[in-house]
Structure formats: C-alpha cells, structure tokens
Motif scaffolding. Structure first.
Motif, mmCIF file in Angstrom:
data_model
loop_
_atom_site.group_PDB
_atom_site.id
_atom_site.type_symbol
_atom_site.label_atom_id
_atom_site.label_comp_id
_atom_site.label_asym_id
_atom_site.label_seq_id
_atom_site.Cartn_x
_atom_site.Cartn_y
_atom_site.Cartn_z
ATOM 1 N N VAL A 199 2.437 9.628 35.440
ATOM 2 C CA VAL A 199 1.316 9.287 36.603
ATOM 3 C C VAL A 199 0.813 8.122 36.310
ATOM 4 O O VAL A 199 0.735 6.888 37.277
ATOM 5 N N MET A 200 -0.002 7.797 35.329
ATOM 6 C CA MET A 200 -0.796 6.911 35.064
ATOM 7 C C MET A 200 0.028 5.477 34.827
ATOM 8 O O MET A 200 -0.594 4.490 35.231
ATOM 9 N N GLN A 211 -9.946 6.951 36.788
ATOM 10 C CA GLN A 211 -8.543 7.554 36.399
ATOM 11 C C GLN A 211 -8.872 8.607 35.610
ATOM 12 O O GLN A 211 -7.749 9.663 35.566
ATOM 13 N N PHE A 260 0.611 13.256 42.587
ATOM 14 C CA PHE A 260 -0.751 12.734 42.109
ATOM 15 C C PHE A 260 -0.770 11.288 42.620
ATOM 16 O O PHE A 260 -1.737 10.951 42.479
ATOM 17 N N ILE A 261 0.469 10.865 42.629
ATOM 18 C CA ILE A 261 0.234 9.469 42.871
ATOM 19 C C ILE A 261 -0.317 9.023 44.453
ATOM 20 O O ILE A 261 -1.478 8.294 44.717
ATOM 21 N N LYS A 309 2.876 4.696 36.403
ATOM 22 C CA LYS A 309 3.291 4.266 37.865
ATOM 23 C C LYS A 309 2.050 3.822 38.619
ATOM 24 O O LYS A 309 2.134 2.949 39.408
ATOM 25 N N ILE A 310 0.717 4.398 38.164
ATOM 26 C CA ILE A 310 -0.305 3.691 38.990
ATOM 27 C C ILE A 310 -0.667 2.305 38.587
ATOM 28 O O ILE A 310 -1.114 1.534 39.418
ATOM 29 N N TRP A 329 -3.765 9.801 44.288
ATOM 30 C CA TRP A 329 -4.631 8.697 43.825
ATOM 31 C C TRP A 329 -4.844 7.603 45.079
ATOM 32 O O TRP A 329 -5.959 7.043 45.065
ATOM 33 N N LEU A 373 -8.496 11.592 37.581
ATOM 34 C CA LEU A 373 -7.354 11.828 37.988
ATOM 35 C C LEU A 373 -6.362 12.620 36.986
ATOM 36 O O LEU A 373 -5.807 13.689 37.033
ATOM 37 N N ASP A 415 4.888 12.332 42.397
ATOM 38 C CA ASP A 415 4.460 11.613 43.686
ATOM 39 C C ASP A 415 3.193 12.112 44.367
ATOM 40 O O ASP A 415 2.392 11.490 45.165
#
Lengths: 206, 149
Positions: B67-68, A30, A66-67, B70-71, A70, A33, A64
C-alpha cells in the motif's frame, strides 16, 4: 501543531482509536495508515478472501481499500458512523464491483463459468485439521446467496452488529436480520444433515 | 492461537481484549473460550465456526509495504498534461461523447432536411406505381416551380 494533537501522537499507538487514526490519515500521516492496516488488514483480507474466493483478487481489493482510505479519509464523517463501518463499506463495495466484473468477463467468455472458491491457502484444509464441520461451513458459505454470505461474514469476521452491517450493505436493519436468520438456518441445516448421515453410517457399521 | 500469540497480541493492542480489532478479538475470544466449559448460544457457536472456517495466515507487513509503495508512486498524468483527472473524468467523457453525437445528429438532420419533403413524396409516388422516369421529371418540376408534386 495543537496541544491536543501533540498529546494524541505522544500516546502509544495501540490506544488511538480508529476515528483518531483516520483523522491523522486525513492530514497525510502515513504512520496512521500503517496502524490502520495493522488493525484492520487481517479482518479485511479474511472478509474479502472468503467473499470472493480468490486470494489474488482479495489481496488487490484490500490494497485498493487502504489506498481509497488514504485518498478519501477527509470525507469520513464521525457523526455518520464508526470508522470500522466506513472501512468495511469501502471493502464491501469493492468486492461487489469485483464480482460484477468477474460475471461480465464470464458472460463475454473471458473467464470460465464455474464459481471460484479455492482455499485461501493451498494448505488451509490440512492446516484446519480434520474438523469436518469447518469444511461443511466453508462449503455452505460458498453456496449461500451473495448478500447472505456478505452479511454473515461481516457478522463473524468484522464482528459488526446488525445496524452496522445494515450501514455497510446499504440496507435496513430488518432486512439484514432476515438475511442472517436465513443464512444461519441454511448452514445449520447442512451441519445437521451431515451429522445425521454420519450417525446413520455408524449404526450401519455396527 | 496459542499462549505466545495471545501475549504478542496483548503487547500489540493492549490488555483490554474487548478493544482489539475484530478478527484478533474473535481469535482471542476463541482462545479464551477454549478454557471455559460454558456453552455459548447457538448463533454464537455458529459464528465461531464461520470465523474458524475463514481463518488463514495473513501478512499485514507485506500489505502495508504494498500500500505504501502504491501511495508513494507519482500521480498518473493524462496525456502528459499537468492535471490530475478525478473520479468525474469518466462520466464527463461519456457525457461529452453523447453531446457530440447528438449535435452531429442534429446537424446531419438539418443539412439533409432541405430535400426530405421531395424524397418522402417520391417514395410515396413510387409506392403507388409511378414509373421512375416520371418520378424524376416530377421532382425536377417541383423544384423549378417551388410547388408540391
């Protein structure tokens, strides 16, 4: 953990390139990211914001993207292009989807038909000061055809060269050149018209 | 951009401005070009204008947090089943629906197909002016005899 990987992680974060960061993201790190967001979050936000014209949607699009990075980092193939190009391609596709969805909503009457191009920030115009040419460029960008606007924004914000823009937009380098030439010509013409009318006004006042 | 922000970015991304990510690199170039008197090419000048016109405050920390978050959310389960549907689920569902509709259509056609000759012929007879009473008799006779109307 391999020795090379240990060296990679030990290096200062700023020195890792995007490809190396993506490789780490693919392994589920993470922190990598976060570094990618730190490097490209701003660029993607400016790109999506100017292309879509809606700050809420732009924010969602960037999240969205970056998701998606990932989830799909394993699919990135270094031999097929740069990581920046790959990330911006995801963003461009997402932006196109959002515009299509907006058009559909307008068609069925869920959204008003006018194009929405508010400032990214309510105080943005004031924040930019009295530079009229920036206001003209903003207005000119909003009136450009979508593909011309996208090509120009990818050039100006993401600093991509023509082959990279072609890769992002799924077009040939020649057609991207044409899009850029037309878009620049239109913007220049608008700037020139305004300058000319200002000069005329000044002469009249004298 | 001012000198302080420029130094902050230098600390964040390193001394080599050319290796910075695109928007920061552009901003730094604009900041550094402000000192220079040499005019850039027309295209470069326009690109700088476009970039300046799109500049707005952004918050990468807030973006990273969103973002984190949501992840970190647990994966969505369909109908409570312990399976995660992939991007293929929508096209697969559409294909299944199309298959079911096609099979239903074929079954309906087969089920109703036994009498279709009679109904076609009755329609033709009706069209040429045969009275309905004779038409009904004719159809019944055809069924009994196994012949055509």
């Amino acid at each position: 953990m391999s020795q090379a990987r240990a060296q990679d992680i030990a290096r200062p974060p700023e020195r890792l390139d995007d490809e190396a960061l993506l490789a780490q993201v693919a392994e589920g790190e993470q922190l990598a990211l976060r570094r990618l967001i730190d490097r490209h979050g701003r660029g993607l936000r400016l790109f999506a914001g100017r292309y879509l014209g809606g700050s809420d949607e732009a924010e969602d699009v960037v999240q969205d993207v970056f998701i998606s990075v990932w989830k799909n980092a394993k699919r990135f193939d270094r031999s097929k292009g740069r990581a920046t190009t790959w990330i911006y391609r995801i963003a461009a596709n997402r932006c196109i989807d959002v515009r299509r969805w907006r058009k559909f909503r307008t068609f069925i009457g869920f959204e008003e038909a006018h194009e929405r191009f508010p400032s990214l920030d309510p105080d943005a115009d004031a924040w930019m000061g009295a530079r009229q040419e920036l206001a003209i460029v903003r207005a000119g960008l909003d009136k450009l055809p979508e593909r011309q606007r996208m090509a120009l924004l990818l050039r100006a914000i993401a600093d991509l060269d023509v082959p990279a823009i072609a890769d992002v937009m799924g077009a040939s380098a020649g057609s991207i050149e044409q899009l850029l030439v037309r878009a620049r010509r239109t913007l220049r013409a608008q700037l020139f018209e305004t300058e000319a009318s200002e000069t005329q006004d000044e002469r009249k006042t004298r | 951009m001012n000198r302080g922000e420029f130094e902050g970015l230098k600390a964040r991304f390193g001394d080599d401005v050319a290796s910075w990510p695109a928007p920061f690199r552009r901003e730094a170039m604009l900041f550094l070009a402000a000192d220079r008197s040499a005019p850039a090419s027309q295209d470069e000048r326009l690109e700088h204008l476009i970039f300046e016109a799109t500049i707005a405050p952004t918050d990468e920390c807030a973006l990273a947090r969103s973002v984190m978050a949501k992840i970190a959310q647990p994966k969505h389960r369909t109908l409570g089943l312990p399976i995660a549907l992939g991007p293929w689920s929508m096209p697969a569902t559409a294909a299944c629906m199309a298959f079911v509709l096609t099979v239903s259509g074929i079954c309906g056609y087969l089920a109703g197909g036994a009498d279709r000759e009679n109904s076609d012929e009755a329609l033709l007879a009706f069209a040429v002016g045969v009275p309905p009473s004779e038409l009904a008799e004719g159809i019944a006779g055809t069924r009994n005899e196994g012949g055509r109307l």
